[in-house]
Design a protein around this motif. Structure first.
Motif, mmCIF file in Angstrom:
data_model
loop_
_atom_site.group_PDB
_atom_site.id
_atom_site.type_symbol
_atom_site.label_atom_id
_atom_site.label_comp_id
_atom_site.label_asym_id
_atom_site.label_seq_id
_atom_site.Cartn_x
_atom_site.Cartn_y
_atom_site.Cartn_z
ATOM 1 N N MET A 190 -17.128 -49.167 -89.629
ATOM 2 C CA MET A 190 -17.367 -47.888 -90.309
ATOM 3 C C MET A 190 -17.541 -48.106 -91.812
ATOM 4 O O MET A 190 -18.439 -47.542 -92.435
ATOM 5 C CB MET A 190 -16.186 -46.931 -90.068
ATOM 6 C CG MET A 190 -15.958 -46.583 -88.619
ATOM 7 S SD MET A 190 -17.222 -45.531 -87.938
ATOM 8 C CE MET A 190 -16.456 -43.958 -88.093
ATOM 9 N N ILE A 216 -20.968 -46.733 -93.657
ATOM 10 C CA ILE A 216 -20.906 -45.454 -94.357
ATOM 11 C C ILE A 216 -20.949 -45.714 -95.866
ATOM 12 O O ILE A 216 -20.188 -46.548 -96.365
ATOM 13 C CB ILE A 216 -19.632 -44.676 -93.960
ATOM 14 C CG1 ILE A 216 -19.735 -44.280 -92.487
ATOM 15 C CG2 ILE A 216 -19.448 -43.427 -94.833
ATOM 16 C CD1 ILE A 216 -18.515 -43.625 -91.924
ATOM 17 N N MET A 221 -19.080 -41.776 -100.003
ATOM 18 C CA MET A 221 -18.643 -40.756 -99.027
ATOM 19 C C MET A 221 -17.118 -40.618 -99.007
ATOM 20 O O MET A 221 -16.581 -39.541 -98.784
ATOM 21 C CB MET A 221 -19.106 -41.122 -97.621
ATOM 22 C CG MET A 221 -20.610 -41.121 -97.454
ATOM 23 S SD MET A 221 -21.270 -39.474 -97.251
ATOM 24 C CE MET A 221 -20.886 -39.166 -95.552
ATOM 25 N N THR A 274 -18.300 -33.290 -96.230
ATOM 26 C CA THR A 274 -19.577 -33.936 -95.933
ATOM 27 C C THR A 274 -20.570 -32.931 -95.365
ATOM 28 O O THR A 274 -21.630 -33.292 -94.879
ATOM 29 C CB THR A 274 -19.383 -35.056 -94.883
ATOM 30 O OG1 THR A 274 -18.764 -34.470 -93.753
ATOM 31 C CG2 THR A 274 -18.545 -36.181 -95.434
ATOM 32 N N SER A 275 -20.204 -31.640 -95.479
ATOM 33 C CA SER A 275 -21.012 -30.610 -94.828
ATOM 34 C C SER A 275 -22.417 -30.488 -95.412
ATOM 35 O O SER A 275 -23.338 -30.058 -94.728
ATOM 36 C CB SER A 275 -20.295 -29.255 -94.912
ATOM 37 O OG SER A 275 -20.065 -28.958 -96.262
ATOM 38 N N ILE A 324 -24.268 -32.985 -96.379
ATOM 39 C CA ILE A 324 -25.102 -34.156 -96.081
ATOM 40 C C ILE A 324 -26.119 -33.744 -95.006
ATOM 41 O O ILE A 324 -25.726 -33.264 -93.942
ATOM 42 C CB ILE A 324 -24.246 -35.330 -95.557
ATOM 43 C CG1 ILE A 324 -23.170 -35.696 -96.578
ATOM 44 C CG2 ILE A 324 -25.105 -36.537 -95.218
ATOM 45 C CD1 ILE A 324 -23.657 -36.352 -97.831
ATOM 46 N N ASP A 371 -28.221 -35.285 -92.823
ATOM 47 C CA ASP A 371 -28.191 -35.877 -91.489
ATOM 48 C C ASP A 371 -27.484 -37.234 -91.529
ATOM 49 O O ASP A 371 -27.045 -37.681 -92.586
ATOM 50 C CB ASP A 371 -29.603 -36.013 -90.907
ATOM 51 C CG ASP A 371 -30.507 -36.795 -91.833
ATOM 52 O OD1 ASP A 371 -30.060 -37.848 -92.332
ATOM 53 O OD2 ASP A 371 -31.636 -36.350 -92.069
ATOM 54 N N THR A 372 -27.434 -37.854 -90.387
ATOM 55 C CA THR A 372 -26.709 -39.131 -90.318
ATOM 56 C C THR A 372 -27.665 -40.327 -90.308
ATOM 57 O O THR A 372 -27.277 -41.438 -89.939
ATOM 58 C CB THR A 372 -25.853 -39.173 -89.034
ATOM 59 O OG1 THR A 372 -26.721 -38.935 -87.932
ATOM 60 C CG2 THR A 372 -24.729 -38.183 -89.069
ATOM 61 N N ASN A 373 -28.887 -40.063 -90.719
ATOM 62 C CA ASN A 373 -29.890 -41.129 -90.624
ATOM 63 C C ASN A 373 -29.532 -42.391 -91.407
ATOM 64 O O ASN A 373 -29.808 -43.505 -90.958
ATOM 65 C CB ASN A 373 -31.257 -40.622 -91.090
ATOM 66 C CG ASN A 373 -31.934 -39.870 -89.963
ATOM 67 O OD1 ASN A 373 -31.505 -39.966 -88.816
ATOM 68 N ND2 ASN A 373 -32.957 -39.094 -90.289
ATOM 69 N N THR A 419 -26.592 -43.584 -92.115
ATOM 70 C CA THR A 419 -25.553 -44.338 -91.397
ATOM 71 C C THR A 419 -26.136 -45.031 -90.165
ATOM 72 O O THR A 419 -25.846 -46.199 -89.892
ATOM 73 C CB THR A 419 -24.413 -43.379 -90.990
ATOM 74 O OG1 THR A 419 -23.990 -42.683 -92.154
ATOM 75 C CG2 THR A 419 -23.254 -44.142 -90.404
ATOM 76 N N LYS A 420 -26.955 -44.299 -89.436
ATOM 77 C CA LYS A 420 -27.594 -44.890 -88.241
ATOM 78 C C LYS A 420 -28.439 -46.101 -88.629
ATOM 79 O O LYS A 420 -28.423 -47.124 -87.959
ATOM 80 C CB LYS A 420 -28.505 -43.845 -87.563
ATOM 81 C CG LYS A 420 -27.783 -42.961 -86.567
ATOM 82 C CD LYS A 420 -28.707 -41.911 -86.005
ATOM 83 C CE LYS A 420 -29.734 -42.482 -85.051
ATOM 84 N NZ LYS A 420 -29.170 -42.736 -83.724
ATOM 85 N N ARG A 437 -28.073 -47.998 -91.231
ATOM 86 C CA ARG A 437 -27.216 -49.127 -91.639
ATOM 87 C C ARG A 437 -26.658 -49.857 -90.420
ATOM 88 O O ARG A 437 -26.572 -51.076 -90.409
ATOM 89 C CB ARG A 437 -26.061 -48.627 -92.495
ATOM 90 C CG ARG A 437 -26.519 -48.259 -93.891
ATOM 91 C CD ARG A 437 -25.334 -48.149 -94.812
ATOM 92 N NE ARG A 437 -25.776 -47.745 -96.127
ATOM 93 C CZ ARG A 437 -25.149 -48.051 -97.246
ATOM 94 N NH1 ARG A 437 -24.050 -48.767 -97.203
ATOM 95 N NH2 ARG A 437 -25.597 -47.639 -98.402
#
Lengths: 145, 319
Positions: A54, A58, A62, A68-69, A71, A73-75, A77-78, A80
């Motif tokens: 993690m 991340i 962060m 983190t509301s 942010i 999307d999680t692109n 992190t994905k 990485r």
């Protein structure tokens, strides 16, 4: 009570040249938050946890955010994780981890695991070979006896 | 710990007792004591029996899915966390063996489900674990079926790796995997001939067939071959001697499941305690007899095994 009396006698571990993806699957399949890392003679050379992965994926800022509301999307992190999933866990594991000895006492195990905020610790025999693991739950269960 | 047991295809054994089993109907079981769940597979059983004899071992195996996780939890719970374990997990489910025992009609119905498929990378990781664990032991027991995805030649490779690590090997297998293992010259071979009496392509009927088959295995490098012969006896052949180990009189057999694994545990007990092969075989046979006397996988510890020693007599086979 000694560590050998309540440790889980499971010497399941990963090798430092396994990939991050293989480590994630190993944790998921075994319901573990991390695993000891061993060399070719089962000597403990480190510990790899889901937190280590993690932290690697991340963005560091962060951790300083309260929410983190916003942010989108999680692109990131994905992406990485995609970048590191085929890398060896030797790049992310923690070396020189304090391991418990089979002859350590229950109290010293409890102290170490709480003081350093570990979820689990590997247990080694007199030659440094992996002999099992101790988790917080196992310590609490041992204290009940 | 000095002993490693390898089970490539462990199984979660479920035993259910049903009176008057009938196909096509619903049987409701209300008594919990009529259902038993236990971890199984040859190597796992050997580890269990070794534990009863006070010998520490590590059980290495391949598990999968939720059944695999349940298997591991049962290992910890049923054996009071005394057996060391090391498992490689794969995605597919660990196999389950369902045995329905009908005491009224005196039948046993078994349903053995398939095991997981093991991909090449998982197999490589498994072998790496195997080699790492070999560095810590003196005796390695290999046996049982092989899950799909793994070559039937795997036991040959495993025996060779163990020999390279100066680890004594005991192979308890059948069919093609056994044939490949024999080619590598393991120290002790105990062919599992319950399903088929064909070993190295030859059918075993008479005592002479068994003796010549054992000698063929010895010629390929084994130091001792153990054949179960006519239920009550064991034919044991080494380069120096050939003996029939016989059971005196009759006993009330309650259980025949896992007795071969109890045998190997007794054998390892003898070897671990510095006994020669001849004496160790007596321990093996005694452990198997003791296991037959009890309901479940239980030889009654060292006392149970020692008590069964008096039921054994030996007869030299001239060949």
């Amino acid at each position: 009570m000694k560590v050998k009396d309540f440790m889980e006698r499971d010497v399941t571990a990963v090798f430092s040249d396994e990939t991050v993806e293989e480590f994630i699957h190993a944790c998921v399949h075994q319901f573990r938050s991390g695993l000891p890392v061993v060399d070719s003679e089962m000597r403990v050379v480190g510990v790899m946890t889901e937190s280590d992965v993690m932290h690697a994926i991340i963005p560091s800022y962060m951790e300083m955010l309260h929410s983190t509301s916003f942010i989108p999307d999680t692109n990131i992190t994905k992406k990485r994780l995609e970048e590191i999933k085929n890398k060896h866990i030797s790049q992310y594991m923690r070396e020189n981890v304090e391991a418990l000895k089979t002859t350590d006492t229950l109290l010293s195990a409890a102290t170490l695991i709480i003081k350093k905020s570990h979820r689990f610790l590997p247990v080694v025999d007199e030659d440094g070979h992996l002999a099992g693991i101790v988790t917080r739950a196992l310590i609490l269960e041992a204290l009940l006896i | 710990m000095d002993v490693l047991t390898v089970t490539l295809n462990p199984a979660l054994d479920r035993l259910i007792e049903i009176d008057n089993l009938e196909i096509g109907t619903i049987h409701r079981i209300f008594e919990s004591e009529k259902t038993h769940i236990s971890p199984g597979g040859k190597g796992i059983n050997v580890s269990l029996y070794l534990d009863q004899l006070g010998i520490e071992s590590t059980a290495l195996g391949i598990l999968g899915g939720l059944t695999g996780r349940m298997f591991q939890v049962r290992m910890k719970r049923d054996f009071d966390n005394r057996i060391f374990t090391s498992f490689l997990y794969v995605k597919d489910e660990t196999r389950e063996n369902l045995t329905l025992v009908d005491r009224k009609s005196k039948t046993i119905t078994a349903l053995n489900l398939p095991g997981p498929k093991v991909d090449q990378r998982s197999f490589e990781l498994f072998m790496k674990k195997y080699v790492a664990l070999l560095s810590r032991v003196k005796i390695c027991e290999i046996g049982g079926t092989i899950p799909s995805g793994i070559s039937l030649e795997v036991y040959n490779k495993m025996v060779n790796m163990a020999k390279k690590a100066n680890v004594m090997t005991i192979v308890n297998a059948h069919g093609e995997p056994l044939s490949h293992a024999i080619e590598a010259g393991p120290d002790i071979v105990k062919p599992d001939i319950r399903g088929s009496k064909v070993v190295l392509g030859k059918t075993l009927n008479t005592l002479d067939d068994y003796v010549s088959s054992a000698k063929e295995i010895i010629d390929k490098g084994a130091r001792m071959v153990i054949y179960s012969f006519e239920v009550k006896n064991d034919l044991v052949v080494t380069p120096e001697w050939t003996y029939l180990f016989k059971m005196k009189g009759e006993i009330k057999r309650i259980n025949l499941m896992g007795t071969g694994d109890a045998y190997i545990a007794g054998l390892i007990y003898g070897i671990s305690n510095g006994k020669d092969f001849f004496e160790s075989v007596r321990y093996g046979m005694a452990a198997a007899i003791a296991d037959e006397l009890t309901e479940e996988k239980n030889i009654g510890g060292i006392d149970g095994m020692n008590a069964a020693m008096k039921l054994i007599e030996m007869e030299r086979v001239l060949s």
